[in-house]
Design a protein around this motif. Structure first.
Motif, PDB file in Angstrom:
ATOM      1  N   ALA A   1       0.832  -1.206   0.000  1.00 41.15           N
ATOM      2  CA  ALA A   1       0.000   0.000   0.000  1.00 41.15           C
ATOM      3  C   ALA A   1       0.865   1.254   0.000  1.00 41.15           C
ATOM      4  N   GLU A   2       1.943   1.222   0.758  1.00 41.01           N
ATOM      5  CA  GLU A   2       2.842   2.383   0.804  1.00 41.01           C
ATOM      6  C   GLU A   2       3.491   2.615  -0.560  1.00 41.01           C
ATOM      7  N   GLN A   3       3.920   1.544  -1.215  1.00 43.98           N
ATOM      8  CA  GLN A   3       4.535   1.668  -2.538  1.00 43.98           C
ATOM      9  C   GLN A   3       3.550   2.257  -3.545  1.00 43.98           C
ATOM     10  N   LYS A   4       2.304   1.756  -3.512  1.00 46.69           N
ATOM     11  CA  LYS A   4       1.289   2.268  -4.439  1.00 46.69           C
ATOM     12  C   LYS A   4       0.998   3.740  -4.163  1.00 46.69           C
ATOM     13  N   ALA A   5       0.948   4.099  -2.884  1.00 39.22           N
ATOM     14  CA  ALA A   5       0.702   5.499  -2.530  1.00 39.22           C
ATOM     15  C   ALA A   5       1.840   6.383  -3.018  1.00 39.22           C
TER      16      ALA A   5
ATOM     17  N   SER B   1       1.491   6.802  -6.781  1.00 36.93           N
ATOM     18  CA  SER B   1       0.400   7.707  -7.165  1.00 36.93           C
ATOM     19  C   SER B   1       0.772   9.157  -6.877  1.00 36.93           C
ATOM     20  N   VAL B   2       1.441   9.405  -5.749  1.00 37.10           N
ATOM     21  CA  VAL B   2       1.873  10.769  -5.434  1.00 37.10           C
ATOM     22  C   VAL B   2       2.883  11.250  -6.465  1.00 37.10           C
ATOM     23  N   GLU B   3       3.806  10.382  -6.834  1.00 34.38           N
ATOM     24  CA  GLU B   3       4.812  10.740  -7.836  1.00 34.38           C
ATOM     25  C   GLU B   3       4.157  11.020  -9.185  1.00 34.38           C
ATOM     26  N   MET B   4       3.172  10.200  -9.552  1.00 36.29           N
ATOM     27  CA  MET B   4       2.480  10.390 -10.825  1.00 36.29           C
ATOM     28  C   MET B   4       1.716  11.712 -10.823  1.00 36.29           C
ATOM     29  N   ARG B   5       1.045  12.017  -9.703  1.00 33.32           N
ATOM     30  CA  ARG B   5       0.313  13.275  -9.608  1.00 33.32           C
ATOM     31  C   ARG B   5       1.258  14.470  -9.735  1.00 33.32           C
ATOM     32  N   ALA B   6       2.388  14.385  -9.069  1.00 33.26           N
ATOM     33  CA  ALA B   6       3.367  15.478  -9.131  1.00 33.26           C
ATOM     34  C   ALA B   6       3.889  15.646 -10.559  1.00 33.26           C
ATOM     35  N   LYS B   7       4.119  14.527 -11.234  1.00 33.22           N
ATOM     36  CA  LYS B   7       4.608  14.582 -12.611  1.00 33.22           C
ATOM     37  C   LYS B   7       3.578  15.241 -13.525  1.00 33.22           C
ATOM     38  N   ILE B   8       2.311  14.870 -13.355  1.00 31.84           N
ATOM     39  CA  ILE B   8       1.245  15.447 -14.173  1.00 31.84           C
ATOM     40  C   ILE B   8       1.117  16.941 -13.896  1.00 31.84           C
ATOM     41  N   GLN B   9       1.212  17.324 -12.624  1.00 35.22           N
ATOM     42  CA  GLN B   9       1.128  18.746 -12.284  1.00 35.22           C
ATOM     43  C   GLN B   9       2.295  19.522 -12.886  1.00 35.22           C
ATOM     44  N   ARG B  10       3.492  18.933 -12.864  1.00 34.14           N
ATOM     45  CA  ARG B  10       4.639  19.600 -13.482  1.00 34.14           C
ATOM     46  C   ARG B  10       4.416  19.785 -14.982  1.00 34.14           C
ATOM     47  N   GLU B  11       3.895  18.725 -15.639  1.00 33.11           N
ATOM     48  CA  GLU B  11       3.653  18.809 -17.071  1.00 33.11           C
ATOM     49  C   GLU B  11       2.602  19.870 -17.379  1.00 33.11           C
ATOM     50  N   LEU B  12       1.523  19.911 -16.576  1.00 33.41           N
ATOM     51  CA  LEU B  12       0.491  20.922 -16.790  1.00 33.41           C
ATOM     52  C   LEU B  12       1.051  22.325 -16.587  1.00 33.41           C
TER      53      LEU B  12
END
Length: 146
Positions: A61-65, A68-79
């Motif tokens: 669960a910690e790895q998945k979290a 997901s946090v890393e993916m969200r940050a990446k998407i926000q950086r791209e936006l």
């Protein structure tokens, strides 16, 4: 009664009470005695079988979290980068429009850059009128006229 032997006395010897909290007489008590008095070593440690499953589930669960946090940050950086590029493009367009407006509104008496097709010694139309390189200064106000 029979007289006690040394072995009998040692077998019946009751050790003094050892406490981890109180030592009123100030005796120096060895660590092994303190740990033995605790009674923890007498118990067998048993770990539930479910604990391993639980710990593994927490790890996953910690790895998945984290992912997901890393993916969200990446998407926000791209936006943010896209938004920045969009703003820069708008600013470029505005600057280009301003340059075009300025180029249209410049009167012909101001000298422009020499045209590429004209010979080096020839003057532009603006230079032929009065050889003015700059526009005339603004008129002086009443107090500065004297």
């Amino acid at each position: 009664p029979k007289k006690l032997t040394r072995e009998d006395m040692e077998s019946w010897k009751i050790p003094p009470c050892i406490s981890n909290w109180k030592n009123s007489k100030g005796y120096t008590i060895p660590l092994d005695k303190r740990l033995a008095a605790d009674g923890r070593s007498l118990e067998d440690v048993q770990i539930n079988d479910q604990f391993a499953k639980f710990s593994e589930a927490l790890y996953v669960a910690e790895q998945k979290a984290r992912e997901s946090v890393e993916m969200r940050a990446k998407i926000q950086r791209e936006l943010a980068m896209k938004e920045k590029e969009k703003k820069e493009e708008q600013l470029r367009e505005l600057a280009m429009q301003a340059r075009m407006e300025r180029a249209r509104s410049v009167p012909e008496r101001y000298p422009g850059p020499p045209s590429e097709g004209a010979p080096a010694g020839s003057k532009s139309v603006a230079n032929q009128e009065g050889d003015m390189a700059y526009p005339p200064p603004p008129p002086l106000s009443g107090s500065e006229a004297r």
